[in-house]
Design a protein around this motif. Structure first.
Motif, PDB file in Angstrom:
ATOM      1  N   UNK A  54       1.511  -1.270   0.045  1.00 11.55           N
ATOM      2  CA  UNK A  54       0.287   0.444   0.107  1.00 11.55           C
ATOM      3  C   UNK A  54       1.245   1.465   0.173  1.00 11.55           C
ATOM      4  N   UNK A  55       0.754   2.388  -0.830  1.00  7.69           N
ATOM      5  CA  UNK A  55       1.196   3.681  -1.154  1.00  7.69           C
ATOM      6  C   UNK A  55      -0.042   4.290  -0.890  1.00  7.69           C
ATOM      7  N   UNK A  56       0.385   5.595   0.155  1.00  6.88           N
ATOM      8  CA  UNK A  56       1.788   5.619   0.591  1.00  6.88           C
ATOM      9  C   UNK A  56       2.122   5.370   2.450  1.00  6.88           C
ATOM     10  N   UNK A  57       2.425   4.781   2.566  1.00  9.54           N
ATOM     11  CA  UNK A  57       2.751   4.384   3.787  1.00  9.54           C
ATOM     12  C   UNK A  57       2.038   5.148   4.852  1.00  9.54           C
ATOM     13  N   UNK A  58       1.580   6.381   4.850  1.00  8.88           N
ATOM     14  CA  UNK A  58       1.462   7.311   5.485  1.00  8.88           C
ATOM     15  C   UNK A  58       0.035   8.060   5.139  1.00  8.88           C
ATOM     16  N   UNK A  59      -1.332   8.196   5.367  1.00  6.45           N
ATOM     17  CA  UNK A  59      -2.227   8.668   4.354  1.00  6.45           C
ATOM     18  C   UNK A  59      -3.229   8.854   5.256  1.00  6.45           C
ATOM     19  N   UNK A  60      -3.622  10.322   4.723  1.00 10.83           N
ATOM     20  CA  UNK A  60      -4.400  11.524   5.694  1.00 10.83           C
ATOM     21  C   UNK A  60      -6.203  10.663   5.307  1.00 10.83           C
ATOM     22  N   UNK A  61      -6.710  10.957   6.683  1.00 14.23           N
ATOM     23  CA  UNK A  61      -8.709  10.189   6.883  1.00 14.23           C
ATOM     24  C   UNK A  61      -8.886  11.646   5.497  1.00 14.23           C
ATOM     25  N   UNK A  62      -9.291  10.444   3.968  1.00 17.13           N
ATOM     26  CA  UNK A  62      -9.985  10.680   2.910  1.00 17.13           C
ATOM     27  C   UNK A  62      -9.627  10.327   2.042  1.00 17.13           C
ATOM     28  N   UNK A  63      -8.001  10.677   1.734  1.00 14.48           N
ATOM     29  CA  UNK A  63      -7.200  10.588   0.939  1.00 14.48           C
ATOM     30  C   UNK A  63      -7.506   8.852   0.525  1.00 14.48           C
ATOM     31  N   UNK A  64      -6.517   9.145  -1.386  1.00 18.06           N
ATOM     32  CA  UNK A  64      -6.364   7.721  -2.069  1.00 18.06           C
ATOM     33  C   UNK A  64      -5.256   7.353  -2.054  1.00 18.06           C
ATOM     34  N   UNK A  65      -5.575   5.503  -1.267  1.00 19.04           N
ATOM     35  CA  UNK A  65      -4.202   4.914  -1.684  1.00 19.04           C
ATOM     36  C   UNK A  65      -4.164   4.210  -2.645  1.00 19.04           C
TER      37      UNK A  65
END
Length: 216
Positions: A54-65
């Motif tokens: 899974x990328x990125x390893x750090x993600x904001x709520x609501x953003x897409x990975x």
């Protein structure tokens, strides 16, 4: 004499047929004709433990990975699932591996995810077995590089004449410009938004609400 020769020829023919049959049975125990490629019902087991990144390893709520699966069963059907721990996963949608055994998918970090907590993604077989489990990503509230954006946790207060208010856990009172959705006074919420220099709230600490969710 001729009768004896006939008996010997018949015996030799029968023995040759028996040897050929035994050889064929040994090569193809299922009785399939010569030249058939046999596939065991367990031959696909090497695909039941794939890889998932899974990328990125750090993600904001609501953003897409982005999820990338490899070493899966070519053409296989899988359930993409997510959760706070691998033992309790929620179905997102069904995906199919390509003929190279790969899966590509884009999903949004769910609203129920908690900041500073892990979020797991996995690919499951239709029977519920985990075929590939990714390393967890870390969920964050907002981009730390954007100084005007803040996330405040606290309790909603009764609104003033102009705007709702939030009693932050940091000891400050904030005015909230924007929709509170279904939330009302007394609810504990987490608000993300931008600091507003000018607003109808006429209060110094005003946040233009971009997202609000339960902090319970």
């Amino acid at each position: 004499m001729q009768r004896l020769r006939n008996h010997l020829a018949a015996a030799l023919l029968g023995a040759s047929a028996a040897i050929a049959t035994a050889g064929l049975a040994q090569a193809h125990p299922t009785g399939e004709p010569a030249g058939t490629v046999l596939v065991s019902e367990h031959a696909g087991d090497r695909y039941t433990r794939g890889r998932l990144v899974v990328r990125p390893a750090v993600a904001e709520i609501g953003s897409r990975v982005t999820l990338i699966g490899r070493d899966l069963r070519p053409g296989g059907l899988y359930v993409l699932a997510e959760g706070r721990n691998p033992q309790r996963l929620t179905r997102v949608r069904t995906v199919r591996a390509d003929w190279n055994g790969r899966v590509y998918a884009r999903v949004a970090v769910p609203e129920w995810a908690r900041p500073d907590r892990n979020l797991f993604f996995a690919l499951q077989t239709p029977g519920g077995r985990i075929a590939a489990l990714a390393r967890p990503i870390r969920v964050v509230d907002s981009d730390d590089d954007v100084s005007d954006r803040v996330t405040i946790t606290g309790e909603l207060l009764a609104p003033t004449a102009t705007c709702p208010r939030l009693a932050g856990d940091d000891g400050r009172i904030y005015a909230l410009a924007g929709s509170l959705r279904q939330f009302e006074a007394g609810d504990r919420v987490r608000v993300t938004g931008e600091r507003a220099e000018v607003s109808i709230c006429q209060q110094r600490n005003t946040i233009k609400v971009e997202r609000i969710r339960s902090a319970e």
